[in-house]
Scaffold this active site. Structure first.
Site, PDB file in Angstrom:
ATOM      1  N   ASP A 130      35.567  25.287  31.402  1.00 11.74           N
ATOM      2  CA  ASP A 130      35.680  24.984  32.765  1.00 11.74           C
ATOM      3  C   ASP A 130      36.233  23.577  32.899  1.00 11.74           C
ATOM      4  O   ASP A 130      36.555  22.983  32.059  1.00 11.74           O
ATOM      5  CB  ASP A 130      34.459  25.215  33.491  1.00 11.74           C
ATOM      6  CG  ASP A 130      34.243  25.852  34.707  1.00 11.74           C
ATOM      7  OD1 ASP A 130      35.313  25.444  35.493  1.00 11.74           O
ATOM      8  OD2 ASP A 130      33.390  26.537  35.117  1.00 11.74           O
ATOM      9  N   ASP A 187      37.282  29.631  42.960  1.00  8.63           N
ATOM     10  CA  ASP A 187      36.695  30.755  42.775  1.00  8.63           C
ATOM     11  C   ASP A 187      36.672  32.025  43.845  1.00  8.63           C
ATOM     12  O   ASP A 187      36.718  31.623  44.999  1.00  8.63           O
ATOM     13  CB  ASP A 187      35.031  30.315  42.706  1.00  8.63           C
ATOM     14  CG  ASP A 187      34.628  29.579  41.588  1.00  8.63           C
ATOM     15  OD1 ASP A 187      35.742  28.910  40.928  1.00  8.63           O
ATOM     16  OD2 ASP A 187      33.546  29.302  41.178  1.00  8.63           O
TER      17      ASP A 187
HETATM   18  C1  GAL Z   1      33.254  27.503  38.200  1.00  8.84           C
HETATM   19  C2  GAL Z   1      34.188  28.584  37.753  1.00  8.84           C
HETATM   20  C3  GAL Z   1      33.322  30.085  37.906  1.00  8.84           C
HETATM   21  C4  GAL Z   1      32.122  29.673  37.019  1.00  8.84           C
HETATM   22  C5  GAL Z   1      31.248  28.468  37.359  1.00  8.84           C
HETATM   23  C6  GAL Z   1      30.064  28.376  36.644  1.00  8.84           C
HETATM   24  O1  GAL Z   1      33.978  26.343  38.094  1.00  8.84           O
HETATM   25  O2  GAL Z   1      35.380  28.563  38.378  1.00  8.84           O
HETATM   26  O3  GAL Z   1      34.057  30.803  37.485  1.00  8.84           O
HETATM   27  O4  GAL Z   1      32.390  29.598  35.837  1.00  8.84           O
HETATM   28  O5  GAL Z   1      32.269  27.335  37.391  1.00  8.84           O
HETATM   29  O6  GAL Z   1      29.340  27.148  37.108  1.00  8.84           O
END
Ligand code: GAL
Length: 385
Positions: A130, A187
């Protein structure tokens, strides 16, 4: 790297985040692995079981190693990996290029090689990486290259799933970084607007997807029906209709996105299973040449919210998707000329409907299905004399 086919086609699997966010544990993961087997997901091509954020303790140990949360994972990650491998499946985990993960657990910044080694010792096969809490002075491009190098030298084949939400001009450098897939959008949320926005935002990015480095449009929300323990992901208006989920799955498939299931497959209904395990649609996604889909404007005066996507397949067939994202039924006409099929060739297209699972017949020059609101028609077209 031992496995020369790693990441050749879009990875398929399940990820804990959409439905469970922080509420994860080894019982859940084992149950999902069991369901992959008993419900046919494995046979359909799903392979990776991925634990997302919130799996570790909030602090590293004295040697600076990440530590799995023993209340959630009492048997430890190695044992969980072994369980998943015994089922013939692959195990994925999650970390972040910054000092912390998005949910506030330790990130891998300045621990990249140490963490890659630990992940290899656990026996993981995929790392989702991430983009939160990245120090401002650091280049994201460099940090993805760093973890890619660390993984490729960890002693284990680990598929690298970069997740920087399409930022920092990711299209320009991600393929060279060594990543096998890259998140290109914000997301996803379990509602129609989110699906529509992500899909339309990627129509011009299809030239960037391809073998060994796939444009990841985020996990699937098929079958969630609003059921997430994070109300931000599960829409408060109850998710999507089955037709919308079918359109979502069709878009992600023809556009070459990895197919990572995000619903609770322990309780999936038959419609969800029929969507997620449709062999004709999966075959289009998994086509070995991994061509991006090109867009054709339908022959009509108002084309907003409607488009036709064509994906050239390795056997010479074409996958053709007719998408109607508007709120009313529409006729979408394709002229075969626009796919390269000339009148002079004397050839026609024999069409097979991948959702109805039936032959539609042989068509000359054009095909024009009426597509319901929020729906799609996806055909496999074969050239015939
Ligand atoms: C976001 C990511 C999500 C998930 C989340 C977890 O940045 O895009 O898919 O992994 O973090 O905190």
């Amino acid at each position: 790297m031992e496995n020369k086919r790693l990441g050749a086609v879009p990875p398929m699997g399940w990820n804990s985040w959409n439905t469970f966010t922080w509420d994860i544990n080894e019982r859940l993961i084992r149950d999902v692995a069991d369901k992959f087997f008993t419900e046919g997901y494995k046979e359909a091509g799903y392979e990776y079981i991925v634990i997302d954020d919130c799996w570790s303790l909030k602090d590293r140990d004295e040697e600076g190693n990440l530590v799995a949360d023993s209340t959630k994972f009492p048997s430890g990650m190695k044992a969980l990996a072994d369980y998943i491998h015994l089922k013939g499946l692959k195990f994925g985990m999650y970390s972040c290029n910054g000092t912390h993960t998005c949910a506030g657990y330790p990130g891998s910044f300045e621990h990249e090689f140490q963490d890659a080694k630990l992940f290899a010792e656990y026996g993981i096969d995929l790392l989702k990486y991430d983009n939160c809490y990245k120090p401002k002075q650091m280049s994201g491009e460099l940090l993805y290259k760093r973890m890619s190098l660390a993984l490729k030298n960890s002693g284990r084949d680990i598929l690298f799933s970069a997740c920087n939400w399409g930022e920092d001009g990711v299209y320009q450098w991600i393929r060279e970084s060594g990543a096998h897939m890259f998140r290109s959008t914000e997301d996803i949320h379990d509602n129609w607007d989110s699906i529509k926005n992500i899909a339309t935002s990627q129509l011009d990015k299809e030239c960037y997807t391809g073998s060994y480095c796939h444009n990841d449009m985020d996990m699937l929300v098929v079958g969630m029906y609003g059921g997430s323990n994070d109300s931000n992901i599960g829409s408060k208006i109850g998710g999507c209709t089955d037709n919308e989920y079918k359109t979502h799955f069709s878009l992600w498939s023809i556009m070459g996105s990895p197919l990572m299931i995000g619903c609770d497959i322990r309780n999936a209904n038959q419609v969800t299973k029929d969507i997620l395990m449709n062999p004709d649609i999966i075959a289009i996604n998994q086509d070995i040449e991994c061509r991006g889909a090109y867009r054709i404007e339908p022959s009509w005066w108002n084309t907003e919210g409607i488009f036709i996507l064509v994906k050239a397949l390795a056997d010479g067939n074409l996958a053709i998707g007719f998408f109607n994202l508007t709120d009313g039924d529409r006729e979408l006409a394709i002229k075969f000329w626009d796919t390269g099929l000339s009148y002079a060739s004397g050839m026609s297209l024999s069409l097979y409907d991948c959702w109805e699972h039936k032959e539609l017949g042989v068509f000359k020059e054009r095909y024009a299905p009426v597509v319901k609101a929020h729906d799609c028609v996806l055909v496999r077209a074969k050239l015939v004399r």
